[in-house]
Write a protein that holds these residues in place. Structure first.
Motif, PDB file in Angstrom:
ATOM      1  N   SER A   4       0.845  -1.190   0.000  1.00 38.31           N
ATOM      2  CA  SER A   4       0.000   0.000   0.000  1.00 38.31           C
ATOM      3  C   SER A   4       0.887   1.248   0.000  1.00 38.31           C
ATOM      4  CB  SER A   4      -0.904   0.003   1.226  1.00 38.31           C
ATOM      5  OG  SER A   4      -0.142   0.275   2.391  1.00 38.31           O
ATOM      6  N   LEU A   5       0.269   2.364  -0.269  1.00 41.02           N
ATOM      7  CA  LEU A   5       0.984   3.632  -0.306  1.00 41.02           C
ATOM      8  C   LEU A   5       1.592   3.927   1.066  1.00 41.02           C
ATOM      9  CD1 LEU A   5       1.641   5.888  -2.298  1.00 41.02           C
ATOM     10  CD2 LEU A   5      -0.411   7.070  -1.517  1.00 41.02           C
ATOM     11  N   ALA A  31       0.492   6.502  -6.179  1.00 44.59           N
ATOM     12  CA  ALA A  31      -0.765   6.981  -5.595  1.00 44.59           C
ATOM     13  C   ALA A  31      -1.873   6.947  -6.640  1.00 44.59           C
ATOM     14  CB  ALA A  31      -0.589   8.400  -5.069  1.00 44.59           C
ATOM     15  N   GLU A  32      -3.077   6.633  -6.187  1.00 41.48           N
ATOM     16  CA  GLU A  32      -4.227   6.621  -7.089  1.00 41.48           C
ATOM     17  C   GLU A  32      -4.672   8.031  -7.434  1.00 41.48           C
ATOM     18  OE1 GLU A  32      -7.303   4.132  -5.541  1.00 41.48           O
ATOM     19  OE2 GLU A  32      -5.960   2.438  -5.278  1.00 41.48           O
ATOM     20  N   SER A  33      -4.520   8.950  -6.470  1.00 39.87           N
ATOM     21  CA  SER A  33      -4.903  10.337  -6.719  1.00 39.87           C
ATOM     22  C   SER A  33      -4.025  11.271  -5.890  1.00 39.87           C
ATOM     23  CB  SER A  33      -6.372  10.561  -6.344  1.00 39.87           C
ATOM     24  OG  SER A  33      -6.540  10.473  -4.941  1.00 39.87           O
ATOM     25  N   GLU A  34      -4.027  12.526  -6.278  1.00 38.88           N
ATOM     26  CA  GLU A  34      -3.290  13.556  -5.548  1.00 38.88           C
ATOM     27  C   GLU A  34      -3.851  13.725  -4.139  1.00 38.88           C
ATOM     28  OE1 GLU A  34      -0.365  16.355  -4.939  1.00 38.88           O
ATOM     29  OE2 GLU A  34      -0.612  15.191  -6.771  1.00 38.88           O
ATOM     30  N   ALA A  35      -5.161  13.616  -4.011  1.00 38.72           N
ATOM     31  CA  ALA A  35      -5.817  13.755  -2.706  1.00 38.72           C
ATOM     32  C   ALA A  35      -5.390  12.634  -1.752  1.00 38.72           C
ATOM     33  CB  ALA A  35      -7.330  13.753  -2.881  1.00 38.72           C
ATOM     34  N   GLU A  36      -5.279  11.419  -2.269  1.00 39.49           N
ATOM     35  CA  GLU A  36      -4.845  10.293  -1.439  1.00 39.49           C
ATOM     36  C   GLU A  36      -3.430  10.531  -0.912  1.00 39.49           C
ATOM     37  OE1 GLU A  36      -4.142   5.457  -1.795  1.00 39.49           O
ATOM     38  OE2 GLU A  36      -3.902   6.724  -3.576  1.00 39.49           O
ATOM     39  N   LEU A  37      -2.570  11.024  -1.778  1.00 37.36           N
ATOM     40  CA  LEU A  37      -1.187  11.291  -1.405  1.00 37.36           C
ATOM     41  C   LEU A  37      -1.108  12.392  -0.346  1.00 37.36           C
ATOM     42  CD1 LEU A  37       1.823  10.767  -1.816  1.00 37.36           C
ATOM     43  CD2 LEU A  37       1.746  12.327  -3.760  1.00 37.36           C
ATOM     44  N   GLU A  38      -1.828  13.477  -0.559  1.00 34.01           N
ATOM     45  CA  GLU A  38      -1.824  14.582   0.408  1.00 34.01           C
ATOM     46  C   GLU A  38      -2.372  14.148   1.759  1.00 34.01           C
ATOM     47  OE1 GLU A  38      -0.439  17.638   0.354  1.00 34.01           O
ATOM     48  OE2 GLU A  38       0.436  16.917  -1.516  1.00 34.01           O
ATOM     49  N   THR A  39      -3.420  13.327   1.751  1.00 32.41           N
ATOM     50  CA  THR A  39      -3.990  12.815   3.000  1.00 32.41           C
ATOM     51  C   THR A  39      -2.967  11.979   3.747  1.00 32.41           C
ATOM     52  OG1 THR A  39      -6.185  12.780   1.997  1.00 32.41           O
ATOM     53  CG2 THR A  39      -5.887  11.463   3.982  1.00 32.41           C
ATOM     54  N   LEU A  40      -2.263  11.123   3.035  1.00 25.06           N
ATOM     55  CA  LEU A  40      -1.237  10.292   3.657  1.00 25.06           C
ATOM     56  C   LEU A  40      -0.119  11.148   4.240  1.00 25.06           C
ATOM     57  CD1 LEU A  40       0.160   7.583   4.306  1.00 25.06           C
ATOM     58  CD2 LEU A  40       1.165   7.709   2.020  1.00 25.06           C
ATOM     59  N   LEU A  41       0.354  12.132   3.484  1.00 27.47           N
ATOM     60  CA  LEU A  41       1.437  12.996   3.959  1.00 27.47           C
ATOM     61  C   LEU A  41       1.001  13.803   5.183  1.00 27.47           C
ATOM     62  CD1 LEU A  41       2.888  14.228   0.557  1.00 27.47           C
ATOM     63  CD2 LEU A  41       3.835  12.493   2.082  1.00 27.47           C
ATOM     64  N   ASP A  42      -0.236  14.290   5.169  1.00 26.36           N
ATOM     65  CA  ASP A  42      -0.758  15.014   6.329  1.00 26.36           C
ATOM     66  C   ASP A  42      -0.813  14.110   7.553  1.00 26.36           C
ATOM     67  OD1 ASP A  42      -1.029  17.334   4.851  1.00 26.36           O
ATOM     68  OD2 ASP A  42      -3.171  17.018   4.433  1.00 26.36           O
ATOM     69  N   ASP A  43      -1.247  12.869   7.358  1.00 22.47           N
ATOM     70  CA  ASP A  43      -1.333  11.913   8.460  1.00 22.47           C
ATOM     71  C   ASP A  43       0.057  11.589   9.011  1.00 22.47           C
ATOM     72  OD1 ASP A  43      -2.774  10.047  10.192  1.00 22.47           O
ATOM     73  OD2 ASP A  43      -1.788   8.492   8.989  1.00 22.47           O
ATOM     74  N   LEU A  44       1.018  11.377   8.137  1.00 25.97           N
ATOM     75  CA  LEU A  44       2.381  11.093   8.579  1.00 25.97           C
ATOM     76  C   LEU A  44       2.969  12.278   9.350  1.00 25.97           C
ATOM     77  CD1 LEU A  44       3.838   9.294   5.422  1.00 25.97           C
ATOM     78  CD2 LEU A  44       3.266   8.246   7.620  1.00 25.97           C
ATOM     79  N   ALA A  45       2.683  13.473   8.888  1.00 27.95           N
ATOM     80  CA  ALA A  45       3.163  14.670   9.591  1.00 27.95           C
ATOM     81  C   ALA A  45       2.488  14.799  10.952  1.00 27.95           C
ATOM     82  CB  ALA A  45       2.918  15.909   8.747  1.00 27.95           C
TER      83      ALA A  45
END
Length: 151
Positions: A4-5, A31-45
């Motif tokens: 998974s991402l 990533a499937e979408s830009e939104a998915e990537l941003e959500t993941l990065l926000d969560d990791l931060a």
């Protein structure tokens, strides 16, 4: 089975620190979408698993032994680190003058005997990203110029 991402991101972060922009660039093809990537990065931060400040501090700590502030700042900017984060990391890096003296001593160990040698040592330190004023201070010790100028 493809990871998974989130697994990819954690795998990368387990090896070394990444800036947010650098990690986003590495994960974007998966990533499937830009939104998915941003959500993941926000969560990791939010979980403090991804931090530009920590990345910048670590990068400066490792590379400051060899390079000046200008070069370190440029490398961090290229990795997408914000300007205020770059400034804070460089402030923790110690005295640029002391680092320049150590780099100079390791390479040359003796003040230049003539203008050609002085030019060579100056070019070396400038190419390492040390400020011209810092280079001047390092090479000033004991230098007696017949023309009376600082250079």
């Amino acid at each position: 089975m493809t990871p998974s991402l989130r697994q990819r991101a954690l795998g990368l972060l387990a090896r070394r620190e990444y800036s947010r922009a650098e990690l986003a660039r590495k994960l974007a093809p998966h990533a499937e979408s830009e939104a998915e990537l941003e959500t993941l990065l926000d969560d990791l931060a939010a979980r403090r698993q991804l931090s530009d400040a920590r990345y910048a501090s670590e990068r400066v700590a490792i590379r400051a032994r060899r390079y000046g502030d200008a070069r370190l700042a440029q490398e961090l900017r290229q990795k997408g680190v914000a300007e205020e984060t770059v400034a804070a990391a460089l402030a923790q890096g110690g005295s640029e003058l002391e680092r320049a003296r150590q780099v100079w001593q390791k390479k040359f160990a003796a003040l230049p005997a003539d203008l050609a040698e002085r030019a060579k040592q100056t070019r070396f330190l400038l190419s390492r990203g040390f400020a011209a004023a810092t280079v001047r201070q390092v090479l000033q010790g004991g230098w007696d110029d017949e023309s009376g100028s600082d250079w």
